[in-house]
Enzyme design. Sequence first.
Site, PDB file in Angstrom:
ATOM      1  N   ARG A 102      -0.566  -9.173  13.316  1.00 48.32           N
ATOM      2  CA  ARG A 102      -1.113  -8.095  12.457  1.00 48.32           C
ATOM      3  C   ARG A 102      -1.944  -8.689  11.326  1.00 48.32           C
ATOM      4  O   ARG A 102      -2.986  -8.145  10.957  1.00 48.32           O
ATOM      5  CB  ARG A 102       0.030  -7.233  11.907  1.00 48.32           C
ATOM      6  CG  ARG A 102       0.611  -6.327  12.985  1.00 48.32           C
ATOM      7  CD  ARG A 102       1.985  -5.823  12.622  1.00 48.32           C
ATOM      8  NE  ARG A 102       1.978  -4.968  11.448  1.00 48.32           N
ATOM      9  CZ  ARG A 102       3.052  -4.771  10.677  1.00 48.32           C
ATOM     10  NH1 ARG A 102       4.187  -5.386  10.937  1.00 48.32           N
ATOM     11  NH2 ARG A 102       2.966  -3.973   9.646  1.00 48.32           N
ATOM     12  N   LYS A 122       0.829  -1.220   0.000  1.00 48.81           N
ATOM     13  CA  LYS A 122       0.000   0.000   0.000  1.00 48.81           C
ATOM     14  C   LYS A 122       0.861   1.267   0.000  1.00 48.81           C
ATOM     15  O   LYS A 122       0.592   2.196  -0.744  1.00 48.81           O
ATOM     16  CB  LYS A 122      -0.947   0.024   1.217  1.00 48.81           C
ATOM     17  CG  LYS A 122      -1.903  -1.160   1.287  1.00 48.81           C
ATOM     18  CD  LYS A 122      -2.913  -1.011   2.416  1.00 48.81           C
ATOM     19  CE  LYS A 122      -2.331  -1.031   3.807  1.00 48.81           C
ATOM     20  NZ  LYS A 122      -1.732  -2.327   4.206  1.00 48.81           N
ATOM     21  N   ARG A 161      11.454  -6.145   4.945  1.00 51.81           N
ATOM     22  CA  ARG A 161      11.315  -4.712   5.202  1.00 51.81           C
ATOM     23  C   ARG A 161      11.865  -4.361   6.594  1.00 51.81           C
ATOM     24  O   ARG A 161      12.495  -3.328   6.778  1.00 51.81           O
ATOM     25  CB  ARG A 161       9.831  -4.317   5.094  1.00 51.81           C
ATOM     26  CG  ARG A 161       9.567  -2.843   5.282  1.00 51.81           C
ATOM     27  CD  ARG A 161       8.153  -2.485   4.891  1.00 51.81           C
ATOM     28  NE  ARG A 161       7.208  -2.664   5.980  1.00 51.81           N
ATOM     29  CZ  ARG A 161       5.883  -2.488   5.866  1.00 51.81           C
ATOM     30  NH1 ARG A 161       5.360  -2.146   4.711  1.00 51.81           N
ATOM     31  NH2 ARG A 161       5.088  -2.651   6.893  1.00 51.81           N
ATOM     32  N   ARG A 202      -9.766   0.638   8.854  1.00 56.67           N
ATOM     33  CA  ARG A 202      -9.366  -0.725   9.198  1.00 56.67           C
ATOM     34  C   ARG A 202     -10.471  -1.466   9.947  1.00 56.67           C
ATOM     35  O   ARG A 202     -10.270  -2.593  10.375  1.00 56.67           O
ATOM     36  CB  ARG A 202      -8.117  -0.679  10.083  1.00 56.67           C
ATOM     37  CG  ARG A 202      -6.815  -1.006   9.349  1.00 56.67           C
ATOM     38  CD  ARG A 202      -5.697  -0.817  10.350  1.00 56.67           C
ATOM     39  NE  ARG A 202      -4.482  -1.484  10.046  1.00 56.67           N
ATOM     40  CZ  ARG A 202      -3.428  -0.901   9.468  1.00 56.67           C
ATOM     41  NH1 ARG A 202      -3.489   0.322   9.033  1.00 56.67           N
ATOM     42  NH2 ARG A 202      -2.312  -1.576   9.317  1.00 56.67           N
ATOM     43  N   ARG A 245      11.296  -0.538  11.785  1.00 57.49           N
ATOM     44  CA  ARG A 245       9.976  -0.720  12.404  1.00 57.49           C
ATOM     45  C   ARG A 245       9.974  -1.974  13.262  1.00 57.49           C
ATOM     46  O   ARG A 245      10.134  -3.087  12.760  1.00 57.49           O
ATOM     47  CB  ARG A 245       8.893  -0.839  11.328  1.00 57.49           C
ATOM     48  CG  ARG A 245       8.439   0.486  10.783  1.00 57.49           C
ATOM     49  CD  ARG A 245       7.348   0.322   9.768  1.00 57.49           C
ATOM     50  NE  ARG A 245       6.146  -0.338  10.285  1.00 57.49           N
ATOM     51  CZ  ARG A 245       5.005  -0.409   9.628  1.00 57.49           C
ATOM     52  NH1 ARG A 245       4.906   0.156   8.431  1.00 57.49           N
ATOM     53  NH2 ARG A 245       3.965  -1.029  10.138  1.00 57.49           N
TER      54      ARG A 245
HETATM   55  P1  AMP Z   1       0.588   0.392   9.070  1.00 53.53           P
HETATM   56  O1  AMP Z   1       1.724   1.321   8.911  1.00 53.53           O
HETATM   57  O2  AMP Z   1      -0.604   0.741   8.233  1.00 53.53           O
HETATM   58  O3  AMP Z   1       0.986  -1.063   8.910  1.00 53.53           O
HETATM   59  O4  AMP Z   1       0.084   0.533  10.585  1.00 53.53           O
HETATM   60  C1  AMP Z   1       0.940   0.237  11.670  1.00 53.53           C
HETATM   61  C2  AMP Z   1       0.117   0.112  12.950  1.00 53.53           C
HETATM   62  O5  AMP Z   1      -0.537   1.366  13.222  1.00 53.53           O
HETATM   63  C3  AMP Z   1      -1.010  -0.914  12.925  1.00 53.53           C
HETATM   64  O6  AMP Z   1      -0.538  -2.228  13.213  1.00 53.53           O
HETATM   65  C4  AMP Z   1      -1.930  -0.368  13.999  1.00 53.53           C
HETATM   66  O7  AMP Z   1      -1.419  -0.641  15.286  1.00 53.53           O
HETATM   67  C5  AMP Z   1      -1.819   1.142  13.795  1.00 53.53           C
HETATM   68  N1  AMP Z   1      -2.848   1.618  12.833  1.00 53.53           N
HETATM   69  C6  AMP Z   1      -2.621   2.158  11.605  1.00 53.53           C
HETATM   70  N2  AMP Z   1      -3.763   2.496  11.008  1.00 53.53           N
HETATM   71  C7  AMP Z   1      -4.761   2.152  11.880  1.00 53.53           C
HETATM   72  C8  AMP Z   1      -6.171   2.226  11.828  1.00 53.53           C
HETATM   73  N3  AMP Z   1      -6.817   2.702  10.748  1.00 53.53           N
HETATM   74  N4  AMP Z   1      -6.868   1.796  12.900  1.00 53.53           N
HETATM   75  C9  AMP Z   1      -6.245   1.323  13.989  1.00 53.53           C
HETATM   76  N5  AMP Z   1      -4.918   1.194  14.088  1.00 53.53           N
HETATM   77  C10 AMP Z   1      -4.168   1.615  13.053  1.00 53.53           C
END
Ligand code: AMP
Length: 204
Positions: free
Chosen positions: A158, A26, A140, A101, A146
């Site tokens: 996740r 994404k 990654r 999400r 991260r």
């Molecule tokens: P990402 O970078 O999109 O993989 O997000 C990393 C982490 O941020 C996720 O595992 C969640 O803990 C938190 N997170 C990101 N977007 C959301 C969302 N829309 N709702 C809830 N938690 C989020």
Amino acid sequence: MQDTELTTIPQKMLNIVLFGPPGAGKGTQSQKLVDAFNLVHLSTGDIFRFNIKNNTELGQLAQSYMDKGNLVPDEVTINMLEAEVAKYPDAKGFIFDGFPRTTNQAVALDKYLESKGTSISLMLALQVDEEELIQRLLLRGKDSGRADDTDESIIRNRINVYNEQTAVAADYYNQQGKFHSIHGVGSIEEIFDRLSSVIVEKGR
Ligand code: AMP
């Protein structure tokens, strides 16, 4: 018609939800789509990480959930997202990356966009199988810094969270006729071409 009149006719916004499990690509594809379609990229994960780095109250709250690979509570996430959208009153459109999400978040986003006189145009969902996702995320994690990309049990959590809480949000957009599934394996360019074709064909 005068030129001045032309410029005052509002263009319909192009608002895209770029959907898919962690590691689906994404973020990578968002960067390219933003340039190609002149959109604002909003990644809730990036915004949370920015807040963690700057040790804000929001960052401190989010970190405890993110470290485990769980979702940050809806209310916090929705408020943050709405505040971000509001920062770009002149945007031609948005790419929502990592949001919504949950179905709750999708409903809240619809309501918010409606209050601004706009709506989601498309959900583009990148499909990548689970073992490929895990390999990509571990790779990654080697240079992204991260923490949630380096531990395989957190990565698996996740993906489980995605399957159990997030995947249903696709049904919500499917019911609105906005859902499009995109094969998410191939070169970055190939996947970008698949996404772009759907946007050009269906996005306006
Ligand atoms: P990402 O970078 O999109 O993989 O997000 C990393 C982490 O941020 C996720 O595992 C969640 O803990 C938190 N997170 C990101 N977007 C959301 C969302 N829309 N709702 C809830 N938690 C989020």
